[in-house]
Every structure is written in structure tokens, then in C-alpha cells.
Design a protein around this motif. Structure first.
Motif, mmCIF file in Angstrom:
data_model
loop_
_atom_site.group_PDB
_atom_site.id
_atom_site.type_symbol
_atom_site.label_atom_id
_atom_site.label_comp_id
_atom_site.label_asym_id
_atom_site.label_seq_id
_atom_site.Cartn_x
_atom_site.Cartn_y
_atom_site.Cartn_z
ATOM 1 N N ASP A 45 -0.950 10.262 5.914
ATOM 2 C CA ASP A 45 0.307 9.900 5.256
ATOM 3 C C ASP A 45 1.180 9.081 6.202
ATOM 4 O O ASP A 45 1.879 9.633 7.052
ATOM 5 C CB ASP A 45 1.059 11.149 4.792
ATOM 6 C CG ASP A 45 2.226 10.789 3.873
ATOM 7 O OD1 ASP A 45 2.459 9.588 3.646
ATOM 8 O OD2 ASP A 45 2.901 11.715 3.404
ATOM 9 N N GLU A 46 1.124 7.776 6.058
ATOM 10 C CA GLU A 46 1.930 6.866 6.868
ATOM 11 C C GLU A 46 1.901 7.233 8.341
ATOM 12 O O GLU A 46 2.935 7.422 8.977
ATOM 13 C CB GLU A 46 3.381 6.878 6.376
ATOM 14 C CG GLU A 46 3.488 6.338 4.972
ATOM 15 C CD GLU A 46 4.925 6.071 4.578
ATOM 16 O OE1 GLU A 46 5.714 5.733 5.474
ATOM 17 O OE2 GLU A 46 5.229 6.173 3.388
ATOM 18 N N SER A 93 3.300 10.212 -1.258
ATOM 19 C CA SER A 93 3.107 11.403 -0.424
ATOM 20 C C SER A 93 2.814 12.613 -1.289
ATOM 21 O O SER A 93 1.967 13.446 -0.955
ATOM 22 C CB SER A 93 4.343 11.690 0.420
ATOM 23 O OG SER A 93 4.552 10.647 1.323
HETATM 24 MG MG MG Z 1 5.894 9.379 1.674
#
Ligand code: MG
Ligand code: ATP
Lengths: 251, 227
Positions: A170-171, A50
Motif C-alpha cells: 500500500d503506497e 487502501s
Molecule cells: Mg490509501
């Protein structure tokens, strides 16, 4: 590790280092993303995925190294943040739609206030990007009236409305159950097919394998292994082998 | 010994009561509008990157919240007079009440700002919105919506507290009552009447805020859910 990145790179990181206090989170990260390419960043929790992604959009400042995104020198202290962010779209795990605005207003806000687009034109655009994510009928709904998957698709549409040159994810499916995950993944697959340049952090190995042109495996703040999606099936480092082993068990 | 109440004797002064009530409402209106503005600015200032601005706003808020309103009114009244500014009692009263309610508004708005999830601010930054645009489009209204009950109660309290402006002879409701009771020697009746009038004014304000909320928060109007 260091490689010369061609001038056509949309995103390039070179020897990027970043610490939070005494914790070195990025320890010399380098990679580049070419136009139309889909890059998946994978790795254990806490490996710095991240943080690396957030550095690209300057949500984190790097301590050392060079980041160039669509011609913007992101590591420079006087980078034009707003110009950079018009070229980069970012979507987070937690959707972050603006709860007091309808989906249409969520989407038209930035084009109207940042690009000074006329409202009627922005509304047309909203319809178009919502169609891209299959949500035309939710134009006038408020975020809380949507399921998680729909909210995430709306968030993607909101980013697309700024017509970014690269999208960061991000995810984006981590908070969703498998069915909703699939519908968001279909949207991302379609974007990839349309040629959108994308960098995505993901825990979904199957998805990474099917969509990514290239994989970056991060381990302890470094790019530990990188290569085409095939490295997921035949990893060369024991760390990646172990990671895909556990990753497969998880999914 | 029974209580003898003679309301007609006092009620024949109804034009004075009405004038006082209107003036009180005007005081409350101007102080609310200006105080909301000042308080929001101070709340924004407290989040400023500039330490000087943040500290200044904090000192303002703390100084006001820890001194009596009447003292603040006298400070503005005599302070302005001592630098040679001759303003009407009404103007002085509005200024003092604005400064007072601004500090409380700042504190309430700060709580509202803090309640905006960090992720929404990042999403807004990611969309290239400027700081000002983020405040205006993303922070302000949801913050106000979250603290609306506290905020409106504060403004009603301000209207009630404006009664101390009688001390600088602003002709508001309490001042009117003071001179009516000294004319008529019917103090109890007089204060019963203005108590009822204050209740009525409170209801008027609350109704006004209800209507304003209806206009400001279309999402709540449609869905009825809290943010
Ligand atoms: Mg992360
Ligand atoms: N703002 C911050 N302040 C302090 N430490 C942080 C901050 N952001 C991240 N970290 C730390 O940096 C490390 C890497 O975080 P990062 O979020 O990049 O990991 P990640 O690979 O994305 O993990 P995950 O898969 O859990 O999302 C973690 O140990 C995290 O606790």
C-alpha cells in the motif's frame, strides 16, 4: 462487470461493498489476480484503494460480496485469519518495523512463533531475505538506525520470510524521497521478475506502467477502468484520462 | 532549650532496625512482582472485547485509586479473618499492597499500551501472530520501556507506603520504630534513623530497577534513545 474468475486465481473479489458509516467506500468492486501476476491499483485519494487492499487481508470486513484469497473465503465470518495471513504478506506506507527488535529479530519473529521454525533456521532465512532486498549488512541494526528506504526494504524482507503466496503493497514508497523510492522499487521489480504475485496501490504512474501486468483504476469506490498497463497511455474513460494527466504532472 | 540527641541509645537496637528494613524490602519485592503481574493483567483486561471483563477491570482500578491504602489493608485483614482465613500479617500485607499497586500499575500500563502505534499492531497481525503473541512480543516490552520511570516510581512509592502495614502489626520498618521509640523514649532519633533507612531502601530499589532496565531494554542500552 461481473466475470467468472478461474479457479487458479490467487485473489478474487466479486461485487465487494463496504461502507464506513454512511460513506460507501467500495461500491461493487470486482477483480482477480492470477498466479505470478502484478496488479496495480491506482486512483484518486479517497477512491477506496487502501480499503480494497485491506479487505484482501481482512483488515476490513466487507458488507457484501465475495473475496477468495489462496482458497480462503475472506468474506466468511469464520475464515481462519492466521492461516490467511500466512499466505498473504502486507507492507504498509509507514514500514511499521518493531522498534525494540533488531532487523534480524523483526524478521525471525513470525517464522519462529507462527511457524515454529528453529531459531538457527530462521536466522538463516533472515540472511537470505535480507540479501534479496540488499540489506545483509543491517542484520543486527535497529530500525531507527536505517534510512526510510532501508526500513521499507527490511519490512518487505520481514514479509518475505513468511513465504507468502501473494504480497500486498500500500503506497510503500509514498513516504520516501525519489532516490529511496527507486531503491525500494528495484526490490519490488526483482520480486516481480522472480514471479511473486503482487497487488500494489501506487501513486507512481511510471512505476505502475513498467511493472504492472494489469491496472485497476478506482473511482468513487468502483473499478472504473481496468486493463493492461497500456490503458495508462491510452485511457478509454475521461476520468482515467484526467487522472493520468494530473498524475503525470505530479511525478 | 537545646535539642539533645542520643543516637547510641537507639542504635544499639540495630538488629531490630535491620530486621524491619529487610521485611520492608521483602514486602516491597513481593508486592512489586505480584502487583506488576496483576496490573498488567488488568490493563490487558481493560482492552478486552468482553465488556464484562473490561468493566470489571475498570471498577477494580477505580475502586482502589479512590480509597486510602490503610482502609484497603483493613478490608483485606478483616475480610479474610471474617471468612475464617487466618493468614500471617506479612501475607495480608503483601496481598493488600499487591491489590493496591496493581491498580496503579494497570493505569500506567494502559498508557503504555496506548502508546504503541496502531500500524505496528497491524503489521504484527499481518504476520499472522496471535493476540497473545502480539501482546508478548510487540506490545509488552515497548510499553514497559515507555512508562518505565512512572512504573518504577510507583513501586518505590509502594515501598514507602508499606509503612502503614505497621497498623496490622506486620513487623516492617515503621512497626519496629514504633516499639523501639516506646521502649527507649527516643522518638525523634528513632524516626530520623528509619527516615535514613527508607532513603537507603529507595536507593536500593532504584538501583535494582536501573539494572533491570539494563537487561530488559537492550536497544536503549545500545542506542541510548527513547522509543
Ligand atoms: Mg490509501
Ligand atoms: N476506518 C475508517 N473509518 C472511516 N472512514 C474511513 C476509514 N478508512 C477509510 N475511510 C474513508 O474511506 C474513503 C476511502 O479511503 P481509502 O483509504 O480506501 O482511500 P485511498 O484510495 O486509499 O486514498 P489515498 O490515496 O489517500 O490513500 C476515504 O474517504 C476515507 O476517509
Amino acid at each position: 462487470m461481473q466475470q467468472d474468475t478461474p479457479a487458479t486465481s490467487i485473489v478474487s473479489l466479486r461485487d465487494v461493498q463496504k461502507s464506513f458509516g454512511s460513506l460507501k467506500v467500495l461500491d461493487g468492486v470486482s477483480f482477480a489476480v492470477e498466479r505470478g501476476e502484478v496488479l496495480a491499483i491506482i486512483g484518486r485519494s479517497g477512491s477506496g484503494k487502501s480499503t480494497a487492499l485491506r479487505c484482501i487481508d481482512r483488515f476490513e470486513r466487507v458488507d457484501h460480496g465475495e473475496i477468495v484469497v489462496c482458497g480462503h473465503r475472506v468474506d466468511s465470518p469464520d475464515v481462519d485469519l492466521r492461516a490467511l495471513r500466512q499466505d498473504v504478506g502486507i507492507v504498509f506506507q509507514s514500514y511499521n518495523l518493531f522498534p525494540h527488535l533488531t532487523i534480524e529479530q523483526n524478521i525471525t519473529l513470525a517464522p519462529c512463533s507462527v511457524k515454529r521454525m528453529a531459531l538457527s533456521q530462521a536466522k538463516e532465512l533472515a540472511r537470505k531475505v535480507l540479501a534479496q532486498v540488499g540489506l545483509e549488512e543491517k542484520l543486527h541494526a535497529y530500525p531507527e538506525q536505517l534510512s526510510g528506504g532501508q526500513q521499507q526494504r527490511a519490512a518487505i524482507a520481514r514479509s518475505l520470510a513468511m513465504q507468502p503466496k501473494v504480497m500486498l503493497f500500500d503506497e510503500v514508497t509514498s513516504a520516501l524521497d525519489p532516490e529511496l523510492t527507486a531503491e525500494v522499487q528495484r526490490v519490488i521489480e526483482r520480486l516481480a521478475a522472480e514471479g511473486m504475485t503482487m497487488v500494489m496501490v501506487t501513486h507512481e504512474m511510471g512505476f505502475a506502467k513498467s511493472i504492472a501486468d494489469r491496472i485497476v483504476f478506482m473511482h468513487r469506490g468502483k473499478v472504473h477502468e481496468t486493463g493492461p498497463a497500456s490503458i495508462l497511455t491510452s485511457p478509454t474513460t475521461p476520468e482515467l484520462a484526467q487522472f493520468v494527466g494530473t498524475g503525470d504532472l505530479k511525478s | 532549650m537545646g535539642i539533645e540527641l542520643d543516637f547510641p541509645a537507639v542504635l544499639e537496637r540495630w538488629p531490630n532496625f535491620l530486621g524491619g528494613a529487610i521485611l520492608t524490602l521483602e514486602l516491597a519485592f513481593f508486592a512489586t512482582v505480584l502487583g506488576a503481574f496483576l496490573g498488567t493483567l488488568a490493563a490487558v483486561g481493560r482492552r478486552s472485547h468482553s465488556l464484562l471483563i473490561a468493566r470489571t477491570c475498570k471498577v477494580y482500578v477505580e475502586a482502589i485509586r479512590n480509597t486510602p491504602l490503610l482502609v484497603q489493608i483493613f478490608l483485606v485483614y478483616f475480610g479474610l479473618a471474617s471468612i475464617g482465613l487466618k493468614l500471617s500479617a506479612f501475607t495480608v500485607a503483601v496481598a493488600a499492597l499487591t491489590i493496591n499497586v496493581g491498580a496503579y500499575t494497570a493505569e500506567i500500563m494502559r498508557a503504555g499500551f496506548d502508546a504503541i502505534p496502531r500500524g505496528q499492531l497491524e503489521a504484527a497481525e499481518g504476520l499472522a501472530l496471535s493476540r497473545l503473541q502480539i501482546y508478548w512480543h510487540i506490545i509488552l516490552l515497548p510499553a514497559v520501556e515507555r512508562v518505565y520511570p512512572a512504573l518504577t516510581s510507583q513501586f518505590v512509592l509502594l515501598m514507602l507506603a508499606s509503612s502503614v502495614c505497621s497498623q496490622i502489626s506486620a513487623e516492617e520498618l515503621t512497626a519496629v520504630a514504633n516499639y523501639i521509640q516506646s521502649d527507649t523514649y527516643r522518638a525523634f532519633e528513632t524516626y530520623i534513623i528509619i527516615a535514613v533507612l527508607y532513603i537507603f531502601l529507595s536507593l536500593v530499589m532504584r538501583a535494582g530497577f536501573w539494572g533491570l532496565g539494563f537487561v530488559l531494554f537492550p536497544r536503549r542500552r545500545r542506542l541510548g534513545t527513547p522509543l
